[in-house]
Design an enzyme around this catalytic site. Structure first.
Site, PDB file in Angstrom:
ATOM      1  N   CYS A 106       0.859  -1.187   0.000  1.00 31.98           N
ATOM      2  CA  CYS A 106       0.000   0.000   0.000  1.00 31.98           C
ATOM      3  C   CYS A 106       0.888   1.227   0.000  1.00 31.98           C
ATOM      4  O   CYS A 106       1.880   1.274   0.743  1.00 31.98           O
ATOM      5  CB  CYS A 106      -0.892  -0.015   1.243  1.00 31.98           C
ATOM      6  N   GLU A 149      -8.726  -0.798  -2.511  1.00 25.87           N
ATOM      7  CA  GLU A 149      -9.032   0.640  -2.578  1.00 25.87           C
ATOM      8  C   GLU A 149     -10.351   0.963  -1.883  1.00 25.87           C
ATOM      9  O   GLU A 149     -10.470   2.008  -1.225  1.00 25.87           O
ATOM     10  CB  GLU A 149      -9.045   1.120  -4.030  1.00 25.87           C
ATOM     11  N   HIS A 152      -9.992   1.393   1.716  1.00 23.68           N
ATOM     12  CA  HIS A 152      -9.516   2.722   2.137  1.00 23.68           C
ATOM     13  C   HIS A 152     -10.687   3.661   2.439  1.00 23.68           C
ATOM     14  O   HIS A 152     -10.567   4.543   3.295  1.00 23.68           O
ATOM     15  CB  HIS A 152      -8.648   3.356   1.041  1.00 23.68           C
TER      16      HIS A 152
HETATM   17 NI    NI Z   1      -3.511   1.301  -0.236  1.00 25.02          NI
END
Ligand code: NI
Length: 176
Positions: A106, A149, A152
């Site tokens: 990441c 993603e 996130h």
């Molecule tokens: Ni990430």
């Protein structure tokens, strides 16, 4: 313009992101934000970037992987090219329970990677940059990027899912 990428420890990475107000979609300012996120992703380089990673708690993601389609069908990553994709206010669902585990990193946990289980298949409903409703049915590597993603946007990092004993510096994994 290239944004600074927020690193683990910043509360924005642990805070659920807010939906994008659809009235801003298609405005020059919003398109500029997207273009700058794409530029930041390319510069990193990375295959995905979510708005919280630039300190913006919004449900906005850019993705792209220009890697050539892998010739080896046995590649455990199931890697394949991901076209440039913009996702606004995405929802994710999983058509089945099949999982696959592979190394994942990441940009906000810079320099580290770990074996991380993910669903093989993911279905995402979202709006694109033009505000059109889209559905993605992806599997393998592209589905992994989607899961990473969208995590996130929920304040989740891969370290929350990883096999902790595999956590390693990317240096130790690549031998660079
Ligand atoms: Ni990430």
């Amino acid at each position: 313009m290239i944004f600074d990428i927020v690193q683990a420890g910043d509360p924005v990475l642990r805070t659920p992101a807010q939906p994008v107000d659809v009235s801003v979609i298609g405005t020059p300012e919003f398109d500029r934000l997207i273009a700058n996120m794409v530029e930041t992703m390319h510069d990193a380089p990375g295959v995905g970037l979510a708005a919280p990673q630039i300190g913006l708690p919004l449900q906005l993601i850019v993705l792209q992987d220009t890697a050539d389609d892998d010739e080896d069908a046995d590649d455990p990553r199931m890697r394949s090219t991901v076209p440039l994709t913009v996702l606004i206010n995405p929802n994710i669902e999983f058509p089945d329970d099949e999982m696959v585990t592979f190394y994942e990193g990441c940009l906000s946990v810079s320099g580290w990677a770990a074996m991380t289980p993910r669903h093989v298949r993911a279905r995402v409903h979202a709006l694109n940059q033009k505000g059109e409703e889209i559905t993605l049915d992806w599997k393998g590597w592209p589905a992994r990027i989607l899961q990473h993603e969208i995590d996130h946007l929920n304040g989740t990092l891969y370290v929350d899912h990883m096999e902790t004993r595999t956590f390693a510096t990317t240096e130790s994994l690549t031998g660079d």
